[in-house]
Write a protein that holds these residues in place. Structure first.
Motif, PDB file in Angstrom:
ATOM      1  N   SER A   1       0.838  -1.212   0.000  1.00 42.79           N
ATOM      2  CA  SER A   1       0.000   0.000   0.000  1.00 42.79           C
ATOM      3  C   SER A   1       0.865   1.252   0.000  1.00 42.79           C
ATOM      4  O   SER A   1       0.594   2.211  -0.739  1.00 42.79           O
ATOM      5  CB  SER A   1      -0.921   0.003   1.222  1.00 42.79           C
ATOM      6  OG  SER A   1      -1.777  -1.119   1.213  1.00 42.79           O
ATOM      7  N   LEU A   2       1.924   1.251   0.815  1.00 41.72           N
ATOM      8  CA  LEU A   2       2.844   2.389   0.852  1.00 41.72           C
ATOM      9  C   LEU A   2       3.555   2.561  -0.489  1.00 41.72           C
ATOM     10  O   LEU A   2       3.791   3.690  -0.936  1.00 41.72           O
ATOM     11  CB  LEU A   2       3.867   2.200   1.970  1.00 41.72           C
ATOM     12  CG  LEU A   2       3.335   2.302   3.398  1.00 41.72           C
ATOM     13  CD1 LEU A   2       4.430   1.919   4.396  1.00 41.72           C
ATOM     14  CD2 LEU A   2       2.837   3.706   3.693  1.00 41.72           C
ATOM     15  N   LEU A   3       3.872   1.437  -1.135  1.00 38.96           N
ATOM     16  CA  LEU A   3       4.521   1.471  -2.442  1.00 38.96           C
ATOM     17  C   LEU A   3       3.602   2.129  -3.469  1.00 38.96           C
ATOM     18  O   LEU A   3       4.037   2.976  -4.264  1.00 38.96           O
ATOM     19  CB  LEU A   3       4.870   0.046  -2.878  1.00 38.96           C
ATOM     20  CG  LEU A   3       5.875  -0.099  -4.021  1.00 38.96           C
ATOM     21  CD1 LEU A   3       7.257   0.322  -3.564  1.00 38.96           C
ATOM     22  CD2 LEU A   3       5.899  -1.548  -4.514  1.00 38.96           C
ATOM     23  N   ILE A   4       2.334   1.755  -3.449  1.00 43.16           N
ATOM     24  CA  ILE A   4       1.358   2.330  -4.384  1.00 43.16           C
ATOM     25  C   ILE A   4       1.154   3.819  -4.098  1.00 43.16           C
ATOM     26  O   ILE A   4       1.102   4.639  -5.027  1.00 43.16           O
ATOM     27  CB  ILE A   4       0.020   1.567  -4.291  1.00 43.16           C
ATOM     28  CG1 ILE A   4       0.205   0.129  -4.784  1.00 43.16           C
ATOM     29  CG2 ILE A   4      -1.065   2.280  -5.109  1.00 43.16           C
ATOM     30  CD1 ILE A   4      -1.015  -0.759  -4.572  1.00 43.16           C
ATOM     31  N   ILE A   5       1.056   4.172  -2.817  1.00 41.84           N
ATOM     32  CA  ILE A   5       0.888   5.583  -2.439  1.00 41.84           C
ATOM     33  C   ILE A   5       2.095   6.411  -2.887  1.00 41.84           C
ATOM     34  O   ILE A   5       1.952   7.536  -3.385  1.00 41.84           O
ATOM     35  CB  ILE A   5       0.691   5.710  -0.912  1.00 41.84           C
ATOM     36  CG1 ILE A   5      -0.657   5.113  -0.507  1.00 41.84           C
ATOM     37  CG2 ILE A   5       0.765   7.173  -0.472  1.00 41.84           C
ATOM     38  CD1 ILE A   5      -0.851   4.980   0.987  1.00 41.84           C
ATOM     39  N   CYS A   6       3.284   5.836  -2.724  1.00 39.80           N
ATOM     40  CA  CYS A   6       4.501   6.513  -3.151  1.00 39.80           C
ATOM     41  C   CYS A   6       4.484   6.743  -4.660  1.00 39.80           C
ATOM     42  O   CYS A   6       4.853   7.813  -5.149  1.00 39.80           O
ATOM     43  CB  CYS A   6       5.724   5.696  -2.751  1.00 39.80           C
ATOM     44  SG  CYS A   6       7.309   6.473  -3.145  1.00 39.80           S
ATOM     45  N   GLY A   7       4.043   5.725  -5.411  1.00 38.19           N
ATOM     46  CA  GLY A   7       3.942   5.850  -6.863  1.00 38.19           C
ATOM     47  C   GLY A   7       2.947   6.920  -7.280  1.00 38.19           C
ATOM     48  O   GLY A   7       3.214   7.729  -8.178  1.00 38.19           O
ATOM     49  N   ILE A   8       1.805   6.937  -6.616  1.00 37.00           N
ATOM     50  CA  ILE A   8       0.789   7.965  -6.914  1.00 37.00           C
ATOM     51  C   ILE A   8       1.334   9.355  -6.592  1.00 37.00           C
ATOM     52  O   ILE A   8       1.110  10.320  -7.340  1.00 37.00           O
ATOM     53  CB  ILE A   8      -0.504   7.687  -6.111  1.00 37.00           C
ATOM     54  CG1 ILE A   8      -1.155   6.385  -6.599  1.00 37.00           C
ATOM     55  CG2 ILE A   8      -1.486   8.852  -6.245  1.00 37.00           C
ATOM     56  CD1 ILE A   8      -2.306   5.926  -5.748  1.00 37.00           C
ATOM     57  N   GLY A   9       2.076   9.458  -5.473  1.00 41.27           N
ATOM     58  CA  GLY A   9       2.680  10.738  -5.096  1.00 41.27           C
ATOM     59  C   GLY A   9       3.662  11.232  -6.144  1.00 41.27           C
ATOM     60  O   GLY A   9       3.711  12.440  -6.446  1.00 41.27           O
ATOM     61  N   MET A  10       4.454  10.311  -6.719  1.00 39.07           N
ATOM     62  CA  MET A  10       5.407  10.698  -7.755  1.00 39.07           C
ATOM     63  C   MET A  10       4.693  11.184  -9.013  1.00 39.07           C
ATOM     64  O   MET A  10       5.127  12.144  -9.661  1.00 39.07           O
ATOM     65  CB  MET A  10       6.308   9.510  -8.090  1.00 39.07           C
ATOM     66  CG  MET A  10       7.269   9.140  -6.990  1.00 39.07           C
ATOM     67  SD  MET A  10       8.363   7.785  -7.452  1.00 39.07           S
ATOM     68  CE  MET A  10       9.345   8.570  -8.727  1.00 39.07           C
ATOM     69  N   ILE A  11       3.572  10.529  -9.358  1.00 40.64           N
ATOM     70  CA  ILE A  11       2.805  10.947 -10.532  1.00 40.64           C
ATOM     71  C   ILE A  11       2.211  12.341 -10.314  1.00 40.64           C
ATOM     72  O   ILE A  11       2.264  13.210 -11.199  1.00 40.64           O
ATOM     73  CB  ILE A  11       1.691   9.925 -10.839  1.00 40.64           C
ATOM     74  CG1 ILE A  11       2.312   8.584 -11.252  1.00 40.64           C
ATOM     75  CG2 ILE A  11       0.767  10.440 -11.935  1.00 40.64           C
ATOM     76  CD1 ILE A  11       1.307   7.452 -11.377  1.00 40.64           C
ATOM     77  N   ILE A  12       1.646  12.560  -9.122  1.00 41.79           N
ATOM     78  CA  ILE A  12       1.058  13.869  -8.801  1.00 41.79           C
ATOM     79  C   ILE A  12       2.129  14.958  -8.824  1.00 41.79           C
ATOM     80  O   ILE A  12       1.924  16.048  -9.370  1.00 41.79           O
ATOM     81  CB  ILE A  12       0.364  13.828  -7.419  1.00 41.79           C
ATOM     82  CG1 ILE A  12      -0.858  12.903  -7.482  1.00 41.79           C
ATOM     83  CG2 ILE A  12      -0.055  15.227  -6.973  1.00 41.79           C
ATOM     84  CD1 ILE A  12      -1.510  12.642  -6.133  1.00 41.79           C
ATOM     85  N   GLN A  13       3.297  14.639  -8.229  1.00 47.28           N
ATOM     86  CA  GLN A  13       4.392  15.611  -8.210  1.00 47.28           C
ATOM     87  C   GLN A  13       4.863  15.934  -9.628  1.00 47.28           C
ATOM     88  O   GLN A  13       5.176  17.085  -9.959  1.00 47.28           O
ATOM     89  CB  GLN A  13       5.541  15.050  -7.370  1.00 47.28           C
ATOM     90  CG  GLN A  13       6.722  15.994  -7.194  1.00 47.28           C
ATOM     91  CD  GLN A  13       7.811  15.775  -8.221  1.00 47.28           C
ATOM     92  OE1 GLN A  13       7.961  14.684  -8.761  1.00 47.28           O
ATOM     93  NE2 GLN A  13       8.570  16.804  -8.500  1.00 47.28           N
ATOM     94  N   TYR A  14       4.888  14.917 -10.493  1.00 48.77           N
ATOM     95  CA  TYR A  14       5.294  15.097 -11.890  1.00 48.77           C
ATOM     96  C   TYR A  14       4.344  16.056 -12.616  1.00 48.77           C
ATOM     97  O   TYR A  14       4.779  16.931 -13.370  1.00 48.77           O
ATOM     98  CB  TYR A  14       5.302  13.732 -12.583  1.00 48.77           C
ATOM     99  CG  TYR A  14       5.625  13.780 -14.064  1.00 48.77           C
ATOM    100  CD1 TYR A  14       6.949  13.745 -14.498  1.00 48.77           C
ATOM    101  CD2 TYR A  14       4.610  13.844 -15.016  1.00 48.77           C
ATOM    102  CE1 TYR A  14       7.249  13.782 -15.851  1.00 48.77           C
ATOM    103  CE2 TYR A  14       4.904  13.878 -16.369  1.00 48.77           C
ATOM    104  CZ  TYR A  14       6.221  13.852 -16.780  1.00 48.77           C
ATOM    105  OH  TYR A  14       6.516  13.890 -18.122  1.00 48.77           O
TER     106      TYR A  14
END
Length: 227
Positions: free
Chosen positions: A63-76
């Protein structure tokens, strides 16, 4: 006129490149800091929450891995990194999300080797911090040797945990969690410190560049007056 336009284009390209490098550096720093926080959280939860098992831990980690991935997409998207070249925040974020979704399907198999994967990650993290130590040495920072020793210690401990020469699995598991917490704290401190040192270094470099450009302009002006 053409020379002026050419200069403006070069300046514009230089600024675009600098902005791209800043966004890329921010993405890398964000990813490392996020992984450090995940390490600390995992270690603390497994040490002090006795009711949790490895399967539940895998769900938390994924779950943390997925949240981290979503955070990177949003930041991008929020930093408009798509306007610059060599920006991989979207790709890396999407990869983390996809891997996380796939891991949710095979969580039973992952939980069987979860401790081993954690030990491998500890080794990777230690090697990354070895590079940090060399970067600090290049910046002529006195703390580089301390970080080098700490990073080498983490790497040695990680190798021992992967080999697992311990007869007691409980001792091996607890030591892994303690190392996760220690590695996470060191990663947070070293990443923050290196980021500050790099910012200071870039500011000094820009100041020296401006001074050199000013001196060159004055020299050209004096040359023109003499002619």
């Amino acid at each position: 006129m053409l020379q002026s336009i050419g200069k403006l284009e070069v300046i514009g390209m230089g600024k675009t490149k600098e902005k791209a490098n800043e966004n890329k550096g921010f993405s890398g720093t964000f990813m490392i800091l996020a992984s450090a926080v995940i390490n600390i959280l995992l270690g603390v939860v497994m040490l002090f929450v006795e009711q949790i098992d490895l399967k539940t831990l895998c769900y938390i980690f994924i779950s943390l891995l997925i949240i981290c991935g979503i955070g990177m997409i949003i930041q991008y998207l929020m930093t408009e990194a798509y306007k610059n070249i060599n920006q991989y925040g979207l790709s890396a974020g999407a990869l983390l999300v996809i891997l996380g979704m796939c891991a949710l399907v095979r969580v039973d198999r992952l939980s069987a080797y979860f401790i081993v994967w954690l030990c491998i990650w500890l080794l990777v993290s230690g090697i990354i911090k070895l590079q940090y130590a060399l970067d600090l040495k290049a910046l002529k920072d006195k703390t580089w040797l301390f970080l080098l020793i700490v990073s080498a210690t983490i790497c040695v401990c990680a190798v021992l945990l992967i080999i697992n020469p311990f007869t007691d699995d409980t001792y091996h598991t607890y030591l892994t969690y303690i190392m996760l917490i220690a590695d996470g704290i060191i990663s947070l401190l070293s990443t923050a410190y290196l980021s500050l040192r790099l910012k200071r270094y870039h500011k000094l470099s820009e100041k020296r560049k401006e001074e050199q450009e000013t001196m060159l302009a004055l020299a050209k002006e004096m040359e023109a007056k003499q002619m």
